[in-house]
Design a protein around this motif. Structure first.
Motif, PDB file in Angstrom:
ATOM      1  N   PHE A  79       0.891  -1.138   0.115  1.00  0.00           N
ATOM      2  CA  PHE A  79      -0.109   0.093   0.051  1.00  0.00           C
ATOM      3  C   PHE A  79       0.767   1.292   0.167  1.00  0.00           C
ATOM      4  O   PHE A  79       0.711   2.101  -0.827  1.00  0.00           O
ATOM      5  CB  PHE A  79      -0.908   0.138   1.241  1.00  0.00           C
ATOM      6  N   ARG A  80       1.703   1.171   1.026  1.00  0.00           N
ATOM      7  CA  ARG A  80       2.716   2.517   1.014  1.00  0.00           C
ATOM      8  C   ARG A  80       3.685   2.847  -0.358  1.00  0.00           C
ATOM      9  O   ARG A  80       3.491   3.968  -0.824  1.00  0.00           O
ATOM     10  CB  ARG A  80       3.675   2.378   2.129  1.00  0.00           C
ATOM     11  N   GLU A  81       3.973   1.669  -0.888  1.00  0.00           N
ATOM     12  CA  GLU A  81       4.729   1.806  -2.177  1.00  0.00           C
ATOM     13  C   GLU A  81       4.223   2.321  -3.349  1.00  0.00           C
ATOM     14  O   GLU A  81       4.453   3.108  -3.935  1.00  0.00           O
ATOM     15  CB  GLU A  81       5.423   0.372  -2.469  1.00  0.00           C
ATOM     16  N   LEU A  82       2.638   1.533  -3.635  1.00  0.00           N
ATOM     17  CA  LEU A  82       2.109   2.168  -4.590  1.00  0.00           C
ATOM     18  C   LEU A  82       1.348   3.758  -4.310  1.00  0.00           C
ATOM     19  O   LEU A  82       1.155   4.411  -5.272  1.00  0.00           O
ATOM     20  CB  LEU A  82       0.808   1.174  -4.888  1.00  0.00           C
ATOM     21  N   LEU A  83       1.293   3.961  -3.169  1.00  0.00           N
ATOM     22  CA  LEU A  83       0.777   5.249  -2.642  1.00  0.00           C
ATOM     23  C   LEU A  83       2.031   6.161  -3.236  1.00  0.00           C
ATOM     24  O   LEU A  83       1.700   7.432  -3.574  1.00  0.00           O
ATOM     25  CB  LEU A  83       0.262   5.483  -1.270  1.00  0.00           C
ATOM     26  N   THR A  84       3.299   5.739  -2.999  1.00  0.00           N
ATOM     27  CA  THR A  84       4.255   6.641  -3.534  1.00  0.00           C
ATOM     28  C   THR A  84       4.151   7.073  -4.862  1.00  0.00           C
ATOM     29  O   THR A  84       4.757   8.045  -5.446  1.00  0.00           O
ATOM     30  CB  THR A  84       5.600   6.049  -2.923  1.00  0.00           C
ATOM     31  N   TYR A  85       4.137   5.840  -5.558  1.00  0.00           N
ATOM     32  CA  TYR A  85       3.865   5.863  -7.193  1.00  0.00           C
ATOM     33  C   TYR A  85       2.864   6.996  -7.378  1.00  0.00           C
ATOM     34  O   TYR A  85       3.188   7.885  -8.231  1.00  0.00           O
ATOM     35  CB  TYR A  85       3.533   4.595  -7.737  1.00  0.00           C
ATOM     36  N   MET A  86       1.585   6.981  -6.783  1.00  0.00           N
ATOM     37  CA  MET A  86       0.409   7.843  -7.004  1.00  0.00           C
ATOM     38  C   MET A  86       0.974   9.247  -7.043  1.00  0.00           C
ATOM     39  O   MET A  86       0.691  10.140  -7.436  1.00  0.00           O
ATOM     40  CB  MET A  86      -0.522   7.378  -6.430  1.00  0.00           C
ATOM     41  N   MET A  87       1.720   9.757  -5.825  1.00  0.00           N
ATOM     42  CA  MET A  87       2.005  10.853  -5.411  1.00  0.00           C
ATOM     43  C   MET A  87       3.103  11.462  -6.261  1.00  0.00           C
ATOM     44  O   MET A  87       3.166  12.669  -6.622  1.00  0.00           O
ATOM     45  CB  MET A  87       2.491  10.886  -3.806  1.00  0.00           C
ATOM     46  N   GLU A  88       4.051  10.667  -6.819  1.00  0.00           N
ATOM     47  CA  GLU A  88       4.773  10.986  -7.624  1.00  0.00           C
ATOM     48  C   GLU A  88       4.560  11.204  -9.135  1.00  0.00           C
ATOM     49  O   GLU A  88       5.042  12.154  -9.907  1.00  0.00           O
ATOM     50  CB  GLU A  88       6.238   9.969  -7.861  1.00  0.00           C
ATOM     51  N   ASP A  89       3.643  10.380  -9.498  1.00  0.00           N
ATOM     52  CA  ASP A  89       2.958  10.681 -11.146  1.00  0.00           C
ATOM     53  C   ASP A  89       1.371  10.443 -10.931  1.00  0.00           C
ATOM     54  O   ASP A  89       1.241   9.175 -10.820  1.00  0.00           O
ATOM     55  CB  ASP A  89       3.794   9.652 -11.920  1.00  0.00           C
ATOM     56  N   PRO A  90       0.829  11.378 -11.196  1.00  0.00           N
ATOM     57  CA  PRO A  90      -0.611  11.313 -10.895  1.00  0.00           C
ATOM     58  C   PRO A  90      -1.145  10.373 -12.143  1.00  0.00           C
ATOM     59  O   PRO A  90      -2.227   9.776 -11.904  1.00  0.00           O
ATOM     60  CB  PRO A  90      -1.430  12.455 -11.251  1.00  0.00           C
ATOM     61  N   LYS A  91      -0.421  10.127 -13.345  1.00  0.00           N
ATOM     62  CA  LYS A  91      -0.921   9.047 -14.184  1.00  0.00           C
ATOM     63  C   LYS A  91      -0.833   7.775 -13.786  1.00  0.00           C
ATOM     64  O   LYS A  91      -1.636   6.807 -14.757  1.00  0.00           O
ATOM     65  CB  LYS A  91      -0.148   9.317 -15.415  1.00  0.00           C
ATOM     66  N   THR A  92      -0.475   7.241 -12.744  1.00  0.00           N
ATOM     67  CA  THR A  92      -0.318   5.907 -12.313  1.00  0.00           C
ATOM     68  C   THR A  92      -1.466   5.621 -11.294  1.00  0.00           C
ATOM     69  O   THR A  92      -1.641   4.507 -11.130  1.00  0.00           O
ATOM     70  CB  THR A  92       1.096   5.763 -11.478  1.00  0.00           C
ATOM     71  N   ILE A  93      -2.306   6.615 -11.090  1.00  0.00           N
ATOM     72  CA  ILE A  93      -3.163   6.696  -9.756  1.00  0.00           C
ATOM     73  C   ILE A  93      -4.230   5.485 -10.158  1.00  0.00           C
ATOM     74  O   ILE A  93      -4.505   4.459  -9.176  1.00  0.00           O
ATOM     75  CB  ILE A  93      -4.120   8.044  -9.569  1.00  0.00           C
ATOM     76  N   THR A  94      -4.914   5.359 -11.408  1.00  0.00           N
ATOM     77  CA  THR A  94      -5.861   4.185 -11.795  1.00  0.00           C
ATOM     78  C   THR A  94      -5.337   2.813 -11.523  1.00  0.00           C
ATOM     79  O   THR A  94      -5.769   2.245 -10.645  1.00  0.00           O
ATOM     80  CB  THR A  94      -6.277   4.584 -13.190  1.00  0.00           C
ATOM     81  N   GLN A  95      -4.103   2.475 -12.165  1.00  0.00           N
ATOM     82  CA  GLN A  95      -3.684   1.217 -11.877  1.00  0.00           C
ATOM     83  C   GLN A  95      -3.140   0.829 -10.943  1.00  0.00           C
ATOM     84  O   GLN A  95      -3.331  -0.159 -10.254  1.00  0.00           O
ATOM     85  CB  GLN A  95      -2.485   1.116 -13.110  1.00  0.00           C
ATOM     86  N   ALA A  96      -2.256   2.111 -10.058  1.00  0.00           N
ATOM     87  CA  ALA A  96      -1.979   1.725  -8.696  1.00  0.00           C
ATOM     88  C   ALA A  96      -3.062   1.271  -7.721  1.00  0.00           C
ATOM     89  O   ALA A  96      -2.874   0.482  -6.886  1.00  0.00           O
ATOM     90  CB  ALA A  96      -1.220   2.967  -8.130  1.00  0.00           C
ATOM     91  N   THR A  97      -4.341   2.153  -8.011  1.00  0.00           N
ATOM     92  CA  THR A  97      -5.488   1.869  -7.130  1.00  0.00           C
ATOM     93  C   THR A  97      -6.012   0.481  -7.344  1.00  0.00           C
ATOM     94  O   THR A  97      -6.327  -0.427  -6.372  1.00  0.00           O
ATOM     95  CB  THR A  97      -6.587   2.841  -7.408  1.00  0.00           C
ATOM     96  N   GLN A  98      -6.123  -0.150  -8.594  1.00  0.00           N
ATOM     97  CA  GLN A  98      -6.280  -1.302  -8.593  1.00  0.00           C
ATOM     98  C   GLN A  98      -5.388  -2.468  -8.186  1.00  0.00           C
ATOM     99  O   GLN A  98      -5.937  -3.500  -7.622  1.00  0.00           O
ATOM    100  CB  GLN A  98      -6.617  -1.729 -10.244  1.00  0.00           C
ATOM    101  N   LEU A  99      -4.386  -2.160  -8.263  1.00  0.00           N
ATOM    102  CA  LEU A  99      -3.198  -3.013  -7.491  1.00  0.00           C
ATOM    103  C   LEU A  99      -3.225  -3.105  -6.010  1.00  0.00           C
ATOM    104  O   LEU A  99      -3.131  -4.226  -5.335  1.00  0.00           O
ATOM    105  CB  LEU A  99      -1.909  -2.533  -8.088  1.00  0.00           C
ATOM    106  N   ILE A 100      -3.837  -1.970  -5.520  1.00  0.00           N
ATOM    107  CA  ILE A 100      -3.922  -1.974  -3.974  1.00  0.00           C
ATOM    108  C   ILE A 100      -5.104  -2.936  -3.673  1.00  0.00           C
ATOM    109  O   ILE A 100      -4.962  -3.431  -2.867  1.00  0.00           O
ATOM    110  CB  ILE A 100      -4.275  -0.539  -3.618  1.00  0.00           C
ATOM    111  N   PHE A 101      -6.098  -2.563  -4.537  1.00  0.00           N
ATOM    112  CA  PHE A 101      -7.457  -3.692  -4.386  1.00  0.00           C
ATOM    113  C   PHE A 101      -6.960  -5.030  -4.392  1.00  0.00           C
ATOM    114  O   PHE A 101      -7.321  -5.739  -3.569  1.00  0.00           O
ATOM    115  CB  PHE A 101      -8.368  -3.176  -5.464  1.00  0.00           C
TER     116      PHE A 101
END
Length: 218
Positions: A165-187
């Motif tokens: 969760f923390r790692e993917l949250l970092t991806y989202m904060m650094e690059d908003p384009k990753t938000i959709t996929q990172a959210t799915q991977l968190i799920f």
């Protein structure tokens, strides 16, 4: 004596049906995570279609339990065996649902390159699958120490989930384009964490079956 022998055979058939369902669920979890890692759409669809069979297994086990209760009017330990069977099949069915959910995410991410190689998510899957296998082994052999170990292992899966969760949250904060996929991977990680929780439930029900006492993890 013949009546009791036949009854024991029916209880053994119930146990075997639960083990068969557990094996099917374990395969579904494995296929779901493999489909995600490889972007294998056909395998994901296979997992989703197989969920109906898992649901039918649950219905069949529930029917067996209800027939045994109605016909045999079990008491004490026999009643615990049947009641535990009902509880375990519910946990297994929910695990199957989570495998379906992961496969569905695979379809949603079709043709998208993953934002990072999947390392911890497959690790979570392996840990959760081992917990399921150990929980079913503990149920089969009435092995309380093994069941207790499954409960302890759940903490490791929880820790790995928060790491993902923390790692993917970092991806989202650094690059908003990753938000959709990172959210799915968190799920996906959350579904695997819940699968581990259900394996823990099975271990706890095994402890109850042997001792007659409920033991909840802290």
């Amino acid at each position: 004596m013949t009546v009791r022998h036949n009854y024991d055979q029916e209880l053994e058939q119930l146990r075997q049906s639960l083990l068969d369902m557990g094996t099917a669920v374990g395969s579904a979890i494995d296929d779901a995570v493999v489909s995600l890692a490889r972007g294998d759409i056909e395998l994901a669809r296979k997992v989703m279609a197989f969920d109906d069979e898992i649901d039918q297994m649950e219905v069949g086990i529930e029917d067996k339990c209800m027939v045994l209760i109605a016909r045999q009017q079990p008491m004490a330990r026999d009643l615990r065996i049947i009641g535990t069977g009902l509880k375990i099949t519910t946990d297994l069915e929910r695990m199957g649902d989570h495998a379906y959910d992961i496969a569905k995410i695979t379809l949603g991410l079709a043709n998208q390159p993953l934002i990072k190689p999947l390392v911890d998510i497959p690790r979570m899957a392996q840990m959760a699958q081992k917990m399921l296998k150990d929980a079913l082994d503990a149920y089969t052999t009435l092995d309380i120490p093994l069941a207790e170990q499954v409960c302890l292992n759940d903490d490791e899966v929880d820790d790995l989930y928060y790491q993902v969760f923390r790692e993917l949250l970092t991806y989202m904060m650094e690059d908003p384009k990753t938000i959709t996929q990172a959210t799915q991977l968190i799920f996906v990680a959350r579904y695997l964490e819940r699968i581990a929780d259900h394996a823990t439930n099975i271990a706890e029900w095994t402890i109850y079956l042997v001792t007659g006492q409920r033991r909840r993890k802290k």
